[in-house]
Design an enzyme around this catalytic site. Sequence first.
Site, PDB file in Angstrom:
ATOM      1  CG  LEU A   1       7.789   2.520   5.681  1.00 19.45           C
ATOM      2  CD1 LEU A   1       8.139   3.858   6.317  1.00 19.45           C
ATOM      3  CD2 LEU A   1       6.845   1.738   6.585  1.00 19.45           C
ATOM      4  CG  ASP A   2       2.069   0.451   1.376  1.00 11.92           C
ATOM      5  OD1 ASP A   2       2.910  -0.300   0.849  1.00 11.92           O
ATOM      6  OD2 ASP A   2       0.985   0.060   1.832  1.00 11.92           O
TER       7      ASP A   2
END
Length: 289
Positions: free
Chosen positions: A54-55
């Site tokens: 996930l960013d």
Amino acid sequence: MVNIEEIKEKKSVRELLEFGIINIDKPSGPTSFDVSDFVRKTLGLRKTSHFGTLDPKVTGVLPIALNRACKLTGFFLGEDKEYVGIMRIHEPVSDEELQKAIKNFTGKIKQLPPVRSRVKRQEREREVKNFEILEKDGQDILFKAEVQGGTYIRKLIHDLGIALGVGAHMLELRRIRAGIFMEEKSVDLYELEKAVKEYEKNNEDSLKNIILPGEVISQIYPVVQITEDSAPRILRGQPIYEKNLAEKYNFNVDGKISVFSGDKFIGVFRIVNEGEVFARPEFVLQPIP
């Protein structure tokens, strides 16, 4: 089928830490690696790994594999993901225009990974299973999307903006499901720390409650039972022969299976049906010496 709750109940926290998974609710800010490393240090483990990056600004479901369960990572990555987010379109568009454009981004789509992604930048096909507008406030749009693993949501929104002819970008994004791991059953880092402190005081209930046994892989790949007497040989790398099966199975060739002997997990195998050979190992859970 095997009963995951029964398997978990029989295990000690130490055993779960050796072959378990924690469904973390990732906060905004740290990278997925940072969160994985925080779990490793907090629990005093040899290693951890996360199921799908996930960013940093993206929040939500981030399953973390513990110790020997890290070898299962690749078997979970391709599972469908579900997100809710807010996108901003750069100029006003009608609801009709928006819905029409979204229809073109539902189903099989072609997607080029972002420049900053770690994967090779070549166009690939991904499936958007559901893409819907939940709420619209001017140029800010709350949406929900269910996609095939490996789909880039930020790129999806960017490409939608181009299709609309006005441009768009993502303001916020939260993952609410990653395969079998759900938002409502995730725990944040504060809950994890609190459970570890309780464990250090000899109260293991909270920590045991938040660790899933690695055997949960059986909820993704169908279970095949082998005979008890064949288990030691198969754990040493022998393929599964038809004669090793505890019962008759009729699965597709090339499919993956979760292999058990009773409630003892043996590993993940691929069905080959090569003469008397039923399946070959892809991952075998070696006994602890």
